[in-house]
Enzyme design. Structure first.
Site, mmCIF file in Angstrom:
data_model
loop_
_atom_site.group_PDB
_atom_site.id
_atom_site.type_symbol
_atom_site.label_atom_id
_atom_site.label_comp_id
_atom_site.label_asym_id
_atom_site.label_seq_id
_atom_site.Cartn_x
_atom_site.Cartn_y
_atom_site.Cartn_z
ATOM 1 N N ASP A 242 -1.809 -0.433 5.790
ATOM 2 C CA ASP A 242 -2.145 0.142 7.100
ATOM 3 C C ASP A 242 -3.627 0.446 7.285
ATOM 4 O OD1 ASP A 242 -2.174 2.298 5.207
ATOM 5 O OD2 ASP A 242 -2.225 3.667 6.920
ATOM 6 N N ASP B 130 0.058 5.147 1.145
ATOM 7 C CA ASP B 130 -0.035 6.090 2.280
ATOM 8 C C ASP B 130 -0.063 5.349 3.612
ATOM 9 O OD1 ASP B 130 -0.536 8.972 1.214
ATOM 10 O OD2 ASP B 130 -1.722 7.664 -0.073
ATOM 11 N N ASP C 3 0.882 -1.171 0.000
ATOM 12 C CA ASP C 3 0.000 0.000 0.000
ATOM 13 C C ASP C 3 0.926 1.230 0.000
ATOM 14 O OD1 ASP C 3 -2.290 1.673 0.749
ATOM 15 O OD2 ASP C 3 -1.395 1.678 2.756
HETATM 16 O O1 LIG Z 1 -4.568 3.064 -0.189
HETATM 17 P P1 LIG Z 1 -3.673 4.188 0.232
HETATM 18 O O2 LIG Z 1 -2.470 4.353 -0.637
HETATM 19 O O3 LIG Z 1 -3.293 4.077 1.683
HETATM 20 O O4 LIG Z 1 -4.569 5.511 0.061
HETATM 21 C C1 LIG Z 1 -5.604 5.817 0.989
HETATM 22 C C2 LIG Z 1 -5.769 7.311 1.050
HETATM 23 O O5 LIG Z 1 -4.458 7.819 1.255
HETATM 24 C C3 LIG Z 1 -4.285 9.236 1.246
HETATM 25 O O6 LIG Z 1 -4.864 9.777 2.410
HETATM 26 C C4 LIG Z 1 -4.206 9.382 3.604
HETATM 27 O O7 LIG Z 1 -2.864 9.907 3.585
HETATM 28 C C5 LIG Z 1 -2.769 11.361 3.569
HETATM 29 C C6 LIG Z 1 -1.302 11.730 3.470
HETATM 30 O O8 LIG Z 1 -0.561 11.193 4.518
HETATM 31 C C7 LIG Z 1 -3.445 11.916 4.824
HETATM 32 O O9 LIG Z 1 -3.390 13.340 4.821
HETATM 33 C C8 LIG Z 1 -4.905 11.441 4.884
HETATM 34 O O10 LIG Z 1 -5.507 11.860 6.083
HETATM 35 C C9 LIG Z 1 -4.967 9.900 4.802
HETATM 36 O O11 LIG Z 1 -6.314 9.460 4.728
HETATM 37 C C10 LIG Z 1 -4.874 9.803 -0.018
HETATM 38 O O12 LIG Z 1 -4.756 11.224 0.025
HETATM 39 C C11 LIG Z 1 -6.314 9.377 -0.210
HETATM 40 O O13 LIG Z 1 -6.808 9.883 -1.434
HETATM 41 C C12 LIG Z 1 -6.346 7.865 -0.262
HETATM 42 O O14 LIG Z 1 -7.695 7.437 -0.400
#
Ligand SMILES: O=P(O)(O)OC[C@H]1O[C@H](O[C@H]2O[C@H](CO)[C@@H](O)[C@H](O)[C@H]2O)[C@H](O)[C@@H](O)[C@@H]1O
Length: 376
Positions: free
Chosen positions: A319, A119, A117
């Site tokens: 995560d 983020d 993954d």
């Molecule tokens: O599947 P992933 O790669 O984990 O994406 C899930 C979401 O990730 C991002 O948001 C998350 O990370 C951001 C940066 O650290 C944070 O600001 C936010 O609060 C988290 O939810 C991404 O911006 C989303 O579009 C994804 O859906």
């Protein structure tokens, strides 16, 4: 095909936040109402919080445990309790670093296939989603590991955006929670609906699998409405992830989370073919199709010619709530391991855990060392 209809109620299909049973998991029944939420809505039209938005708020709260910094700051004693709870949790989800041999022993004589993954796994969670950069050290670790093991990134972000962060050509990428997969050409997929031939940014021929392609105009429309509907909420941010939309509330004052939930529900109630899932301080609007990160793992294994469990050990590191679908596929298929990245105790379908992206990097490096020194 007309995908939009105005007469059906919102489909609320949030996956369970596994750390707490929440009324947000229940489909709308109209039978219960959260009084305290009702009373804490200061800016709602006519003072009424839609019950579906209220259920959604429960999930928003339960999927957003306080971070370690604020817990430690609050109270040293509480922090000791939390550490005890974390150590107890580690008995159920052992550290993938401490249990490295347990992971690699079954991999002897097999190929490891790695799914990562983005983020919160390869990059630390930060306030601004546009600044979730991965470190150069992490990029080097991912590049090295991909030299030895077929590696794919599966992210909720759009495929293009996650590639801009990772910037490594040697990987496979799946964006929009697996609804946008670029993989190697497989003749056998030529008849697969939603699978087309394309070229990657190196000009190499690839297969592009986009099972939600018909939703593209709808997602754009919903993105614009969500931007419009949330523009007066300080800190709210809407992100277009191509086949899904993220509404971030990380920077929204907690007293206004109800407003975010209500505004999102106001928009998507008109789209019965869209559903809502929860991530880390983010609401994710996505098509109601039978496709998720778990299906994407299965699809990629097949695309890469790695679907025989006798020869392959898939490992998925993630995560978030949406990663649970992938953990579940590996657990139920009795094939491979899910590794949950978390610094707080959470129920999960993963087998192992890592505390944070720093530990993920150590794990990736250990895999490379193991492979280099392994005689099998
Ligand atoms: O599947 P992933 O790669 O984990 O994406 C899930 C979401 O990730 C991002 O948001 C998350 O990370 C951001 C940066 O650290 C944070 O600001 C936010 O609060 C988290 O939810 C991404 O911006 C989303 O579009 C994804 O859906």
């Amino acid at each position: 095909m007309d995908l939009k209809s105005n007469h059906t109620a919102l489909v609320l299909a949030d996956p369970a936040p596994l750390n707490r049973v929440s009324s947000g998991l229940l489909p709308y029944s109209g039978a219960t109402f959260s009084q305290n939420l009702f009373l804490t809505v200061p800016t709602m039209k006519a003072g009424i919080l839609d019950i579906r938005a209220s259920n959604c708020l429960d999930s928003m709260e339960s999927s957003s445990p306080p971070d370690k910094k604020s817990r430690d700051f609050n109270n040293d004693l509480e922090s000791t309790d939390t550490d005890v709870a974390y150590r107890a949790w580690l008995l159920k989800y052992p550290s993938a670093l401490a249990s490295f041999d347990q992971i690699t022993n079954p991999a002897k004589g097999k190929r490891i296939a790695l799914f990562l993954d983005y983020d919160g796994t390869l990059s630390p969670i930060v306030d601004n989603p546009d600044c979730a950069f991965m470190s150069n050290d992490m990029r080097a670790a991912v590049k090295n590991v991909a030299e030895f093991f077929p590696t794919a990134i599966i992210s909720g972000r759009s495929r293009d955006k996650v590639y801009e962060f990772v910037w490594l050509t040697e990987l496979n990428y799946a964006g929009s929670h697996g609804m946008d997969i670029m993989g190697p050409v497989r003749q056998s997929f030529d008849d697969h609906s939603n699978c087309i031939r394309s070229t990657d940014n190196q000009g190499k021929e690839v297969n592009l699998f986009q099972p939600a392609s018909e939703f593209l105009p709808m997602i754009d429309e919903v993105f614009n409405s969500l931007v419009n509907n949330t523009k007066d909420i300080r800190g709210a941010k809407v992100e277009n992830n191509k086949f899904c939309v993220s509404v971030h509330y990380r920077n929204v004052d907690e007293k206004d989370w109800t407003v975010v939930a209500q505004r999102v529900h106001d928009v998507i109630r008109n789209y019965p073919r869209l559903r809502l899932t929860h991530g880390r301080k983010v609401l994710e609007v996505r098509p109601v199709i039978n496709w998720d990160k778990g299906k994407a793992v299965t699809f990629l294994l097949e695309s890469l010619g790695l679907s025989n469990c006798e020869d392959v050990l898939p490992i998925y590191v993630g995560d978030d709530q949406t990663d649970e679908d992938a953990f579940k596929v590996l657990r139920e298929g009795n094939c491979g391991y899910g590794i949950l990245v978390s610094s707080v105790p959470k129920e999960s379908n993963a087998f192992f855990s890592l505390k944070d992206p720093q530990e993920v990097m150590e794990f990736l490096k250990s895999l490379v060392v193991w492979k280099k020194t392994s005689t099998l």
